[in-house]
Design a protein around this motif. Sequence first.
Motif, PDB file in Angstrom:
ATOM      1  N   LEU A 107      55.881  47.708  25.942  1.00  0.00           N
ATOM      2  CA  LEU A 107      54.947  48.687  26.716  1.00  0.00           C
ATOM      3  C   LEU A 107      55.489  48.686  28.157  1.00  0.00           C
ATOM      4  CD1 LEU A 107      52.464  50.134  26.796  1.00  0.00           C
ATOM      5  CD2 LEU A 107      50.993  48.241  27.356  1.00  0.00           C
ATOM      6  N   THR A 108      55.635  49.823  28.602  1.00  0.00           N
ATOM      7  CA  THR A 108      56.516  50.321  29.771  1.00  0.00           C
ATOM      8  C   THR A 108      55.886  51.104  30.726  1.00  0.00           C
ATOM      9  OG1 THR A 108      58.747  49.894  28.322  1.00  0.00           O
ATOM     10  CG2 THR A 108      58.986  50.935  30.654  1.00  0.00           C
ATOM     11  N   PHE A 109      55.880  50.369  31.862  1.00  0.00           N
ATOM     12  CA  PHE A 109      55.225  51.058  33.053  1.00  0.00           C
ATOM     13  C   PHE A 109      55.738  50.500  34.351  1.00  0.00           C
ATOM     14  CE2 PHE A 109      52.437  47.210  33.684  1.00  0.00           C
ATOM     15  CZ  PHE A 109      52.331  46.954  32.372  1.00  0.00           C
ATOM     16  N   ARG A 110      55.657  51.370  35.444  1.00  0.00           N
ATOM     17  CA  ARG A 110      56.350  50.596  36.625  1.00  0.00           C
ATOM     18  C   ARG A 110      55.229  50.089  37.495  1.00  0.00           C
ATOM     19  NH1 ARG A 110      58.948  56.005  37.434  1.00  0.00           N
ATOM     20  NH2 ARG A 110      61.316  55.894  37.523  1.00  0.00           N
ATOM     21  N   HIS A 111      55.338  48.882  38.000  1.00  0.00           N
ATOM     22  CA  HIS A 111      54.532  48.325  39.047  1.00  0.00           C
ATOM     23  C   HIS A 111      55.137  47.159  39.879  1.00  0.00           C
ATOM     24  CE1 HIS A 111      55.294  45.461  35.804  1.00  0.00           C
ATOM     25  NE2 HIS A 111      54.667  44.442  36.285  1.00  0.00           N
ATOM     26  N   SER A 112      54.693  46.967  41.126  1.00  0.00           N
ATOM     27  CA  SER A 112      55.460  45.783  41.688  1.00  0.00           C
ATOM     28  C   SER A 112      54.247  45.154  42.774  1.00  0.00           C
ATOM     29  CB  SER A 112      56.610  46.306  42.596  1.00  0.00           C
ATOM     30  OG  SER A 112      57.196  45.078  42.915  1.00  0.00           O
ATOM     31  N   CYS A 113      53.700  45.838  43.583  1.00  0.00           N
ATOM     32  CA  CYS A 113      53.085  45.001  44.643  1.00  0.00           C
ATOM     33  C   CYS A 113      51.669  44.342  44.233  1.00  0.00           C
ATOM     34  CB  CYS A 113      52.992  45.807  46.004  1.00  0.00           C
ATOM     35  SG  CYS A 113      51.800  47.085  45.923  1.00  0.00           S
ATOM     36  N   ARG A 114      51.066  45.424  43.393  1.00  0.00           N
ATOM     37  CA  ARG A 114      49.591  45.109  42.755  1.00  0.00           C
ATOM     38  C   ARG A 114      48.704  45.239  43.862  1.00  0.00           C
ATOM     39  NH1 ARG A 114      49.381  39.433  42.453  1.00  0.00           N
ATOM     40  NH2 ARG A 114      50.926  39.565  44.014  1.00  0.00           N
ATOM     41  N   GLN A 115      48.910  45.778  45.070  1.00  0.00           N
ATOM     42  CA  GLN A 115      47.869  46.175  45.970  1.00  0.00           C
ATOM     43  C   GLN A 115      48.088  47.266  46.750  1.00  0.00           C
ATOM     44  OE1 GLN A 115      49.657  42.357  48.368  1.00  0.00           O
ATOM     45  NE2 GLN A 115      49.475  43.692  50.047  1.00  0.00           N
ATOM     46  N   ALA A 116      48.356  48.362  46.044  1.00  0.00           N
ATOM     47  CA  ALA A 116      48.194  49.740  46.072  1.00  0.00           C
ATOM     48  C   ALA A 116      48.971  50.060  47.712  1.00  0.00           C
ATOM     49  CB  ALA A 116      47.019  50.036  46.739  1.00  0.00           C
ATOM     50  N   VAL A 117      50.205  49.486  47.693  1.00  0.00           N
ATOM     51  CA  VAL A 117      51.225  49.804  48.870  1.00  0.00           C
ATOM     52  C   VAL A 117      52.613  50.356  48.402  1.00  0.00           C
ATOM     53  CG1 VAL A 117      51.970  47.608  49.539  1.00  0.00           C
ATOM     54  CG2 VAL A 117      51.703  49.271  51.155  1.00  0.00           C
ATOM     55  N   CYS A 118      52.831  49.965  47.235  1.00  0.00           N
ATOM     56  CA  CYS A 118      54.410  50.353  46.945  1.00  0.00           C
ATOM     57  C   CYS A 118      54.319  51.627  46.161  1.00  0.00           C
ATOM     58  CB  CYS A 118      54.852  49.099  45.901  1.00  0.00           C
ATOM     59  SG  CYS A 118      54.317  49.140  44.221  1.00  0.00           S
ATOM     60  N   GLY A 119      53.331  52.016  45.513  1.00  0.00           N
ATOM     61  CA  GLY A 119      53.061  53.463  45.159  1.00  0.00           C
ATOM     62  C   GLY A 119      53.614  53.432  43.701  1.00  0.00           C
ATOM     63  N   SER A 120      54.152  52.345  43.006  1.00  0.00           N
ATOM     64  CA  SER A 120      54.946  52.429  41.781  1.00  0.00           C
ATOM     65  C   SER A 120      54.097  52.955  40.564  1.00  0.00           C
ATOM     66  CB  SER A 120      55.225  51.149  41.346  1.00  0.00           C
ATOM     67  OG  SER A 120      56.273  50.644  42.320  1.00  0.00           O
ATOM     68  N   ASP A 121      52.523  52.699  40.555  1.00  0.00           N
ATOM     69  CA  ASP A 121      52.073  52.786  39.468  1.00  0.00           C
ATOM     70  C   ASP A 121      50.739  53.742  39.260  1.00  0.00           C
ATOM     71  OD1 ASP A 121      50.281  51.630  41.226  1.00  0.00           O
ATOM     72  OD2 ASP A 121      49.446  50.168  39.644  1.00  0.00           O
ATOM     73  N   ALA A 122      51.305  55.088  39.751  1.00  0.00           N
ATOM     74  CA  ALA A 122      50.337  56.129  39.696  1.00  0.00           C
ATOM     75  C   ALA A 122      50.400  56.625  38.259  1.00  0.00           C
ATOM     76  CB  ALA A 122      50.731  57.278  40.470  1.00  0.00           C
ATOM     77  N   MET A 123      49.337  56.731  37.534  1.00  0.00           N
ATOM     78  CA  MET A 123      49.221  57.269  36.158  1.00  0.00           C
ATOM     79  C   MET A 123      48.002  58.187  35.945  1.00  0.00           C
ATOM     80  SD  MET A 123      49.422  53.391  34.461  1.00  0.00           S
ATOM     81  CE  MET A 123      50.760  52.366  34.941  1.00  0.00           C
ATOM     82  N   PHE A 124      47.888  58.684  34.704  1.00  0.00           N
ATOM     83  CA  PHE A 124      46.626  59.612  34.293  1.00  0.00           C
ATOM     84  C   PHE A 124      45.660  58.843  33.592  1.00  0.00           C
ATOM     85  CE2 PHE A 124      45.625  63.694  32.362  1.00  0.00           C
ATOM     86  CZ  PHE A 124      45.093  64.320  33.677  1.00  0.00           C
ATOM     87  N   VAL A 125      44.507  58.255  34.363  1.00  0.00           N
ATOM     88  CA  VAL A 125      43.802  57.337  33.588  1.00  0.00           C
ATOM     89  C   VAL A 125      42.499  58.406  33.428  1.00  0.00           C
ATOM     90  CG1 VAL A 125      42.422  55.217  33.767  1.00  0.00           C
ATOM     91  CG2 VAL A 125      44.851  55.412  34.850  1.00  0.00           C
ATOM     92  N   ASN A 126      42.098  58.312  32.187  1.00  0.00           N
ATOM     93  CA  ASN A 126      40.842  59.058  31.812  1.00  0.00           C
ATOM     94  C   ASN A 126      40.793  60.549  32.415  1.00  0.00           C
ATOM     95  OD1 ASN A 126      39.986  57.224  30.065  1.00  0.00           O
ATOM     96  ND2 ASN A 126      38.247  56.434  31.218  1.00  0.00           N
ATOM     97  N   GLY A 127      42.016  60.905  32.526  1.00  0.00           N
ATOM     98  CA  GLY A 127      42.348  62.453  32.845  1.00  0.00           C
ATOM     99  C   GLY A 127      42.208  62.715  34.449  1.00  0.00           C
TER     100      GLY A 127
END
Lengths: 298, 609
Positions: A107-127
Amino acid sequence: MSTQIPKQTEKTEETAAETETEAPSKGDERRAEKRRRADERRRQREVEEAEKAAADENTVELRVFRYDPDIEGKQEPRFDTFHVPFTKGMTVLDALMYARDTYDSSLTFRHSCRQAVCGSDAMFVNGGQKLACKTQIDELEEPIRVEPLPHAEVTKDLVVDMEHFYDQMEAVEPYFQTNEYPDGELEEQRQSRENREKVKMSTRCIWCSACMSSCNIAAGDNEYLGPAAINKAYRFAMDEREGEDVKQKRLEIIEQEHGVWRCQTQFSCTEVCPKDIPLTEHIQELKREAVKNNLKFW
Amino acid sequence: MYEHDVVVVGAGGAGLRAAIAAQEEGADVAIVSKLHPVRSHTGAAEGGINAALRDADSWEDHAYDTMKGSDYLGDAPAVEALCKESPEEVIQLEHWGMPFSREEDGRVSQRPFGGLSFPRTTYAGAETGHQMLHTMYEQVVKRGITVYDEWHVMDLVVTDEDDPTDRSCHGVVAYDIQRGEVDGFRASGGVILATGGMGQVFDHTTNAVANTGDGVAMAYRAGVPMEDMEFIQFHPTTLPSTGVLISEGVRGEGGILYNEKGERFMFEHGYANNDGELASRDVVSRAELTEVNEGRGIEDEYVHLDMRHLGEERILDRLENILHLAEDFEGADGLTEPMPVKPGQHYAMGGIETNEHGETAIDGLYAAGECACVSVHGGNRLGGNALPELIVFGKRAGNHAAGKEMGEPEIPTGKTGDWESAEYEFEVDVGTVGDRGPAAADGGAVAADAEGLLEAEIERARERVEDLLARKGRNHAEIRSAVQETMTANVNVFREEEGLKQSLEDLREAREAYTEVAVSDPSRTFNTDLIHTMETRNILDIAEALAMGALARREFRGAHWRKERQERDDENWLKHTLISWNDGEPELWYKPAILEGEAKTYEPKVRSY
């Protein structure tokens, strides 16, 4: 396809069998035995937890978009369902990490800082475009649908190709320019508090591209600079340290055919921005600046 | 194969600054990074940049504070370089447009920080790192510096002489995450490692998921010693559930710590009678855990950090980001209630041994930033001293790698000068497990010339990837969490002999388990399972060195506390810990700390705040 608990059980047996075949020295044997027992206990615990989770009401159901151009069977996009035990404060990112580390390591997704500053993990969640790390599970309706950002090419699962976004960001000369610096050695340029306040929100951009993904205009016009790039131009155009000549050049950039005038003030970018940047307002303000500037030459 | 004069690995503050500096010296530079530059963890730094900018302040005072903060384990030539050059680097950032917070007269603001004798921390709200990272990336874009982003560097290309100080570095091999291919980057001038922190060795950390200490582990396996690895900073104010950092700026602006009884324990229980909440970070972290251990913690876990009395206007002006973090990640409203905080792994004082030019013991290999140990932080880093280190030493490494003449360094590297062997017997095996299969991937290749060497290393790296993808075995995630658990349980703020030994045993088991590791995702496209599996190897090497250094050092200095000897022992331990890989057999040795500076000698004094 539901959770992958059965697969997990199979794996336990495999590993146990493998470990038994190799045992060179006494110390190694003892450690291997200890390790195997610990592993068994851990796996047992994991399996139990997962089973309990699936039976328990206190689990979250995620339906996650899957696609991999490389893997037969994943070339046709599909949704996989994962049941993840809910813990207080759990975010969409936490749930995805749990699903990956426990059920399916592909299961693949970008993520790094876990605190909303690296901007890696924008996704489409519930539309809606969201940063997975700052989206609380308990604020979402289940099942939670997690998809890659719309209007971008999907690389794999939740990962999209960011090149176009980066190209637009870099098209607005996104760097500070000025024609004069203070004379003194070790002397900073002066900037009023008001002016710093004026550009402050615009400097918070983390390049997550949620805004670009939400924008109808950007979806229809691939050359449109898009909200993030225009906001970057705003950040410099409004900075009093740059001076009038540079501002002139900046206004020309944002006034081009695929610049500010494309924006139809639908506010979708402003709504999805995880850093609360008033993007639409910034675009409007640049339109006004451009008009004022053009009137000057009449 | 790609070719450049200088190859920078990592694109955070140190990497970007190094690239800019090398390019200014005329070099053709490329940055290779597993993340796009703006994703780097420099962006999470909150508090600020220490720089003696004002007439009433001086670099000498900054150097004194830094040496005291380091508990006299910093090396004076490095500390003095940091403090002298930080002001011009801060002004350079301002000239590149960085949006610093401002005073009424339009000059950049400065605030008090822990362990500082003058309010010399320049800042941009509580998002200084974000602004610094983006400002420098803007300069990289402006200069057209080549960036290979989402390339995971697997290993260094280093010659194979017996004595590491005879070896030379000619490039790196890396895995293109998007396309799933291994390729080489030849660097005729030098390779600069700027890979940042190693927080993923622990399970409660302010560090990003990407902070797996790759550069430190790569350099170590190539023969460069790791220095002072046991010195890990635990930040006193992290959110209990996630480890998200709450800036020291909160205490700098006047925030107060309370225990469950509502006592201001830093004063009331005598941990720091003068400076209270603004004592050095190690002091505050131990105080908080002591409160919890003695039953005065809240929910037996954390303490409260209260900033309500600062008022909404001041909070919004200087600490707004903190309100968002506390709300989003702990559900606490900093304007109306105190925020729960506890110590969390934050920063590695140790790392790749370098001199003040960023050079390592291997010719052509440099390191800068958190992955390096130059050493300016010694036993404990002061708040606000990490960001200036990135720009001062990033610039120095970039300049030197591009060929700038910088004079003879004063700090020795490798086994030169006054080094001594450790007389310590580890009861547990350390280092390589069994034969070295492709999954282990250590040691160097041999070839007649640089190009041949690169080809050989590319081939080895390809074999390693193929092997990891083909084999069946264990998932790395369970091995990684076993490491994190034992490190957090046994090598934390308070350390004792038995726990440290236990950690080495657990790490041995984890190393053995790793010989059976396998990647279950067979994909060539964006295979994060593969990347995480390779990172886990790096975590193992680092965790082991960290635990070894901690077990051997029987004294209490800076962030390293030992139950068996709860005081600083200058007679025996005024020295740096070094660990060399020696092709799989880790060796522990020491070299003296350098306390003689340019103008004065920093005599060790009792460290009280």
